[in-house]
Scaffold this motif. Structure first.
Motif, short mmCIF file in Angstrom:
data_model
loop_
_atom_site.label_atom_id
_atom_site.label_comp_id
_atom_site.label_asym_id
_atom_site.label_seq_id
_atom_site.Cartn_x
_atom_site.Cartn_y
_atom_site.Cartn_z
N CYS A 1 -16.68 5.28 -2.52
CA CYS A 1 -15.44 4.49 -2.44
C CYS A 1 -14.76 4.32 -3.80
O CYS A 1 -13.54 4.26 -3.85
CB CYS A 1 -15.71 3.13 -1.81
SG CYS A 1 -16.71 2.01 -2.81
N VAL A 2 -15.51 4.22 -4.87
CA VAL A 2 -14.88 4.02 -6.18
C VAL A 2 -14.98 5.24 -7.10
O VAL A 2 -14.11 5.46 -7.94
CB VAL A 2 -15.41 2.76 -6.92
CG1 VAL A 2 -14.88 1.50 -6.27
CG2 VAL A 2 -16.91 2.75 -6.99
N ALA B 1 -10.14 -9.42 -2.43
CA ALA B 1 -10.27 -8.08 -1.87
C ALA B 1 -10.72 -8.12 -0.41
O ALA B 1 -10.24 -7.38 0.44
CB ALA B 1 -11.26 -7.27 -2.70
N ILE C 1 0.85 -1.20 0.00
CA ILE C 1 0.00 0.00 0.00
C ILE C 1 0.88 1.24 0.00
O ILE C 1 0.61 2.21 -0.72
CB ILE C 1 -0.96 -0.01 1.21
CG1 ILE C 1 -1.81 -1.29 1.20
CG2 ILE C 1 -1.84 1.23 1.20
CD1 ILE C 1 -2.70 -1.47 2.41
N ASN D 1 -7.27 -9.16 1.45
CA ASN D 1 -7.02 -7.71 1.49
C ASN D 1 -6.18 -7.27 0.29
O ASN D 1 -5.28 -6.45 0.42
CB ASN D 1 -6.28 -7.31 2.79
CG ASN D 1 -7.03 -7.72 4.02
OD1 ASN D 1 -8.23 -7.52 4.12
ND2 ASN D 1 -6.34 -8.32 4.96
N LEU E 1 -6.91 -2.93 3.85
CA LEU E 1 -7.11 -3.03 2.40
C LEU E 1 -6.88 -1.67 1.76
O LEU E 1 -7.43 -0.67 2.20
CB LEU E 1 -8.53 -3.51 2.10
CG LEU E 1 -8.98 -3.44 0.63
CD1 LEU E 1 -8.23 -4.45 -0.21
CD2 LEU E 1 -10.48 -3.66 0.52
N GLY E 2 -6.09 -1.64 0.70
CA GLY E 2 -5.92 -0.36 0.03
C GLY E 2 -4.82 -0.43 -1.01
O GLY E 2 -4.30 -1.48 -1.29
N PRO E 3 -4.45 0.70 -1.59
CA PRO E 3 -5.09 2.00 -1.40
C PRO E 3 -6.41 2.07 -2.17
O PRO E 3 -6.50 1.56 -3.28
CB PRO E 3 -4.07 2.97 -1.99
CG PRO E 3 -3.34 2.17 -3.02
CD PRO E 3 -3.32 0.76 -2.53
N LEU E 4 -7.42 2.69 -1.56
CA LEU E 4 -8.75 2.76 -2.17
C LEU E 4 -9.08 4.19 -2.60
O LEU E 4 -8.47 5.15 -2.12
CB LEU E 4 -9.79 2.26 -1.17
CG LEU E 4 -9.59 0.83 -0.66
CD1 LEU E 4 -10.57 0.52 0.48
CD2 LEU E 4 -9.77 -0.18 -1.79
N GLY E 5 -10.07 4.29 -3.45
CA GLY E 5 -10.52 5.60 -3.92
C GLY E 5 -9.59 6.14 -5.00
O GLY E 5 -8.51 5.59 -5.26
N ASN E 6 -10.05 7.18 -5.65
CA ASN E 6 -9.24 7.81 -6.69
C ASN E 6 -8.28 8.80 -6.09
O ASN E 6 -8.66 9.56 -5.21
CB ASN E 6 -10.15 8.53 -7.69
CG ASN E 6 -11.08 7.58 -8.39
OD1 ASN E 6 -10.64 6.61 -8.99
ND2 ASN E 6 -12.38 7.81 -8.26
N LEU F 1 -14.35 -1.89 -11.74
CA LEU F 1 -13.04 -1.47 -11.22
C LEU F 1 -11.86 -2.13 -11.93
O LEU F 1 -10.94 -1.47 -12.39
CB LEU F 1 -12.96 -1.76 -9.72
CG LEU F 1 -11.68 -1.30 -9.06
CD1 LEU F 1 -11.72 0.19 -8.79
CD2 LEU F 1 -11.42 -2.06 -7.78
N ARG G 1 -6.11 -1.91 -7.63
CA ARG G 1 -5.76 -0.86 -6.69
C ARG G 1 -4.51 -1.22 -5.89
O ARG G 1 -3.55 -0.46 -5.87
CB ARG G 1 -6.91 -0.60 -5.71
CG ARG G 1 -8.12 0.06 -6.33
CD ARG G 1 -8.00 1.58 -6.32
NE ARG G 1 -9.32 2.19 -6.44
CZ ARG G 1 -9.61 3.15 -7.31
NH1 ARG G 1 -8.71 3.60 -8.15
NH2 ARG G 1 -10.83 3.66 -7.34
N THR G 2 -4.54 -2.35 -5.22
CA THR G 2 -3.36 -2.76 -4.45
C THR G 2 -2.21 -2.99 -5.43
O THR G 2 -1.04 -2.71 -5.13
CB THR G 2 -3.65 -4.02 -3.63
OG1 THR G 2 -4.86 -3.83 -2.88
CG2 THR G 2 -2.52 -4.34 -2.67
N GLY H 1 -15.63 -0.97 0.37
CA GLY H 1 -14.69 -0.05 -0.27
C GLY H 1 -14.32 -0.42 -1.69
O GLY H 1 -13.40 0.14 -2.27
N THR H 2 -15.05 -1.37 -2.29
CA THR H 2 -14.71 -1.83 -3.64
C THR H 2 -15.85 -1.60 -4.64
O THR H 2 -15.78 -2.04 -5.78
CB THR H 2 -14.38 -3.34 -3.66
OG1 THR H 2 -15.58 -4.09 -3.38
CG2 THR H 2 -13.34 -3.68 -2.61
N LEU I 1 -6.81 -5.96 -3.50
CA LEU I 1 -7.74 -5.56 -4.55
C LEU I 1 -6.95 -5.33 -5.84
O LEU I 1 -6.28 -4.31 -5.98
CB LEU I 1 -8.49 -4.29 -4.13
CG LEU I 1 -9.52 -3.72 -5.10
CD1 LEU I 1 -10.67 -4.70 -5.32
CD2 LEU I 1 -10.07 -2.39 -4.57
N ASN J 1 -18.72 -5.43 -11.71
CA ASN J 1 -18.01 -4.31 -11.11
C ASN J 1 -16.94 -3.80 -12.09
O ASN J 1 -16.10 -4.57 -12.53
CB ASN J 1 -17.37 -4.83 -9.82
CG ASN J 1 -16.78 -3.72 -8.98
OD1 ASN J 1 -16.21 -2.78 -9.51
ND2 ASN J 1 -16.92 -3.84 -7.68
#
Ligand SMILES: Cc1cc2nc3c(=O)[nH]c(=O)nc-3n(C[C@H](O)[C@H](O)[C@H](O)COP(=O)(O)OP(=O)(O)OC[C@H]3O[C@@H](n4cnc5c(N)ncnc54)[C@H](O)[C@@H]3O)c2cc1C
Ligand SMILES: Cc1cc2nc3c(=O)[nH]c(=O)nc-3n(C[C@H](O)[C@H](O)[C@H](O)COP(=O)(O)OP(=O)(O)OC[C@H]3O[C@@H](n4cnc5c(N)ncnc54)[C@H](O)[C@@H]3O)c2cc1C
Ligand code: SF4
Ligand code: SF4
Ligand code: FES
Ligand SMILES: [Mg+2]
Lengths: 276, 473
Positions: free
Chosen positions: A238-239, B183, A24, B222, A87-92, B412, B227-228, A219-220, B224, B410
């Motif tokens: 979250c997204v 995730a 992360i 954990n 869990l992350g990093p999330l979001g833009n 993403l 993203r991760t 968060g997904t 994703l 989804n």
């Protein structure tokens, strides 16, 4: 497991933690957050912004305020303890560019998520005005770090114990109506503060980004619990977020939704106080 | 002829009054005596039409024959040749539309619901195996733990639902190094977060996951992808030789009617995730809160809607209303779940559709407006199309609305992976062998099929694993 490598208290009920999460730390950019869950079986998943990261040490920094059950439990954890899930990093990530004169308004704990954004904006060559708001002097956090990057730092407290005795919207309004009108405003803090910041800049047509802190689970983009109404449309914080155009956010709806679980939260906090 | 006279064995189930107040499994499973009688009902048809009805073509007469011989271990081995998750599929397959639809017994008795209870027998065998696996010398799971010589190839599996579990197991068995990325904090996909405990005990899913670990599959929760770590980074930087995407259809659909963002309106995904994955029903232990609903409207007629409605009942709601646009015969939910829901006091409002959700002055839901429909002419699908009756709007007083009209894919992962082709519903496009438009990348399950079923997802996981194995040679 994600171990806590460092913990310190910044103010009453405000804590900083460095947590081991190398992947992360490597990927994260300003504006992104993590979802953490202290315990796998019965713990709650809560979002916290990545306030800073150290790629070499493989750590991320979280700054949070103990407001309810989960954040209180977290604040009781010590250096060396493992956090079950991160869990992350999330979001833009925040859209960073050289806008010109940028004003960043951080209210209370909002200084934590604001710091990395302000830092990135400064690096991109912006002239940076920072407005920090807090209830009182003791609750002003990250002042030194903010001062080190700001061209202009304005501190406001509700009780006048430090800086100006004013709401953050006062200096914001002055800036908007002044000679050096901002080209862009970022506001992060309690939803009510963000709402009034957006209302303040709107007549001056200063583009204003707010970072929303809706209730989240995964968060997904799977649960829909974080949805907000932006420009009449449903978006998932979250997204699609967490940042949105503050002039288009339906804050009334967001504030109401934040209260969805208030009775249960009060119960949980009460029980947790009894057991501590 | 004699066999046709044997009555179908009833599934023992928890009493409806009692099960309204607990999360334990509703259907209890056949006793051995019942399984033996039910197995006798099978005519051992030469052409075995049932096999054609099963998406993975389990040798149904074969395993049923072994039951009659009381050789349950052999029965399990036969099923295991084609299906990795019989304890799950025996419980949640829509059997009446699959293997049991063409069954000769049902056809002879002119009633699909009188077909041989293939699913229940499959569950019996799987549960028997679960109880006896440690003593069993020909344990398939033990065999699974000894993969053939390592191939030196690394395969990444994205997601941990039935498609991914199957792909991971098959690839590991073929000797590849397998890493699964999930995730959530617990693997299992919808089987873990969506389908409730009272229909599919989480212990069963956990056993399957433990088996994967024992086989040597590395499971990284954990994580994703997109993203991760970007999917392309897994290939280019982390040295994966192939990737399988089994990320499911996890985007809740809404109706886009007024009031959908009021406090008290939930997507079924949120409601079910809070209850199942976060264990919010266990209010004394879980930190995650869940709505204490009094009067609930559940919108939709599929499995998701049934699960949401029956969960609401168990969480103490006084009234639970299912609102569905068509009639009972068109409901996509498994027949058994609809019957169970009804027994538990869920009320059905067929030929009704919501037009708006009404809030009080604090933005909390206080009612829903419904419009009555009538059946008109048949549409393209041959089903009679529901037509709104003008002026038939009326209010129903509720404090909670659960939108359960299904899920789409989804976006993403796709949006963070340039070059990955999708169709107009956002599902990943694949060839017959589950290859995507990107080299080394495969996909299967709901992300390809749209919201489908466990068994279809499993079948695709198997298909993809075979293709990956072949392409890696
Ligand atoms: C993208 C994002 C970034 C955030 N960053 C930070 C941060 O850096 N520092 C910080 O102190 N806080 C941050 N928050 C807020 C933080 O998540 C909440 O304070 C926390 O969830 C409260 O949990 P609790 O159990 O301690 O308190 P509770 O008593 O359970 O909740 C207190 C209030 O927090 C909100 N809340 C409750 N559950 C959740 C949830 N699952 N997700 C989000 N909000 C919830 C509700 O409005 C609730 O009334 C962020 C929120 C979001 C969405
Ligand atoms: C409430 C409900 C009830 C159902 N009832 C039935 C039933 O009775 N019978 C039946 O046959 N089917 C049923 N279904 C459908 C069935 O569950 C699905 O068809 C099946 O689970 C699809 O499997 P999958 O492997 O494609 O993915 P899923 O089971 O959807 O799993 C996908 C997993 O991938 C993870 N993921 C997604 N994106 C990423 C990413 N970028 N990185 C890492 N991880 C990721 C998700 O967190 C999830 O865990 C039901 C579905 C629901 C929602
Ligand atoms: S897997 Fe499903 S369709 Fe196939 S035999 Fe079993 S219950 Fe029937
Ligand atoms: S069709 Fe029915 S009776 Fe015939 S083999 Fe299959 S299960 Fe047995
Ligand atoms: S937190 Fe679940 S969709 Fe955003
Ligand atoms: Mg909480």
């Amino acid at each position: 497991m994600y171990h806590i490598l460092h913990k310190e208290q910044l103010a009453e009920k405000v804590f900083l933690m460095k947590i081991q999460a190398p992947l992360i730390a490597q990927e994260r950019r300003a504006g992104q957050f993590v979802i953490i869950q202290p315990d796998t079986d019965f713990g709650e998943r809560i979002p916290l912004t990545i306030a800073d990261a150290d790629v070499t040490a493989g750590t991320i920094t979280l700054i949070f305020q103990a407001v309810g059950k989960t954040t209180t439990d977290l604040s009781a954890m010590q250096t060396g303890d493992p956090v079950a899930n991160v869990l992350g990093p999330l979001g833009n990530p925040t859209h960073i560019a050289n806008f010109g004169h940028v004003v960043c308004v951080a209210g209370g704990i909002g200084a934590a998520p604001m710091f990395p954004i302000a830092q990135a904006l400064k690096q991109a060559g912006n002239s940076l005005t920072l407005i920090i708001g807090a209830r009182s002097r003791e609750l002003v956090i990250l002042e030194e770090r903010m001062r080190s990057i700001a061209d202009n730092l304005i501190i406001c407290t509700d009780d006048g114990s430090y800086g100006r005795k004013a709401l953050v919207t006062e200096p914001l309004e002055e800036l908007c109506s002044g000679a050096d009108k901002p080209d862009k405003v970022f506001a992060i803090g309690p939803p009510v503060m963000m709402k009034f910041c957006a209302a303040t800049t709107k007549p001056y047509q200063v583009p204003t980004m707010v970072s929303l802190n809706t209730i989240m689970v995964d968060g997904t983009g799977m649960c829909g619990g974080c949805r907000v109404t932006v420009n009449g449309e449903t978006r998932f914080t979250c997204v699609d977020g967490p940042e949105f155009d503050g002039h288009q956010v339906d804050f009334e709806n967001m504030l109401a939704r934040l209260g969805s679980y208030r009775p249960q939260e009060q119960d949980a906090l009460h029980k947790c106080r009894i057991s501590v | 002829k004699q066999r046709l006279a044997i009555p179908q064995q009833e599934m023992p189930a928890q009493d409806p009054g009692q099960r309204r107040t607990n999360m334990s499994e509703v259907a209890l499973g056949y006793f051995e005596e019942q399984a033996l009688v039910e197995a006798e009902r099978c005519l051992q048809c030469k052409n075995a039409p049932c096999v054609a009805g099963c998406p993975v073509a389990i040798d149904i007469p074969g395993f049923i024959q072994k039951i009659t011989e009381r050789d349950y271990a052999a029965a399990h081995q036969i099923i295991n040749r084609t299906s990795l998750l019989p304890a799950v599929c025996g419980r949640v397959c829509p059997q009446e539309n699959q293997c049991q639809a063409p069954c000769t017994v049902g056809k002879s008795l002119k009633d699909t619901f009188q077909s041989v209870s293939i699913g229940r027998l499959e569950r019996f065998v799987a549960d028997w195996h679960a109880h006896h696996r440690h003593k069993n010398s020909v344990d398939a799971a033990t065999k699974r733990t000894e993969p053939p010589a390592a191939t030196g190839k690394k395969v990444g599996i994205i997601g941990s639902g039935p498609a991914s579990i199957t792909a991971a197991a098959d690839l590991r068995r073929a000797g590849h190094e397998v890493t699964m990325f999930e995730a959530f904090h617990k693997p299992g996909g919808v089987m873990m977060y969506g389908i409730p405990e009272f229909r599919l005990p989480k212990e069963i899913v956990e056993t399957e996951i433990d088996d994967l670990r024992r086989m040597g599959v590395e499971i990284r929760t954990n994580f994703l992808v997109g993203r991760t770590r970007k999917l392309t980074d897994l290939l280019e930087l982390d040295g994966f030789d192939a990737l399988f995407i089994g990320s499911g259809a996890g985007l809740p659909r809404f109706m886009h009617i007024e009031g959908e963002n009021l406090v008290g309106v939930f997507a079924a995904n949120e409601f079910l995730t809070r209850s199942n994955l976060m264990k919010a029903y266990d209010t004394s232990r879980a930190d995650t809160p869940i709505r204490q609903a009094r009067k609930v409207a559940v919108l939709g007629g599929g499995n998701v809607a049934m699960d949401a409605a029956r969960t609401a009942v168990r969480l103490g709601a006084e009234e639970v209303h299912v609102i569905y646009r068509r009639t009972r015969t068109e409901m996509p939910a498994r027949a058994e779940e609809v019957d169970h829901a009804e027994e538990e006091g869920v009320r059905f409002h067929f030929l009704h559709n919501p037009t708006r959700i009404i809030g009080d002055d604090t933005s909390h839901v206080c009612g829903i407006e419904l419009l009555r429909h009538e059946l008109g002419e048949p549409d393209d699908s041959g089903r009679r199309r529901p037509i709104p009756v003008p002026g038939s709007e009326h209010l129903m007083e509720v404090d909670t609305v659960i939108v359960s009209i299904g899920n789409s894919s989804n976006p993403l992962l796709v949006s963070s992976t340039p070059g990955l082709k999708t169709n107009r519903w956002g599902n990943i496009e694949v060839d017959e062998q589950c290859r995507t438009s990107l080299p080394k990348v495969y996909a299967g399950g709901d992300i390809v099929l749209g919201a489908a079923t466990v068994i279809l997802a499993m079948g695709q996981g198997r298909e993809a694993a075979a293709a990956i194995h072949a392409d890696l040679q």
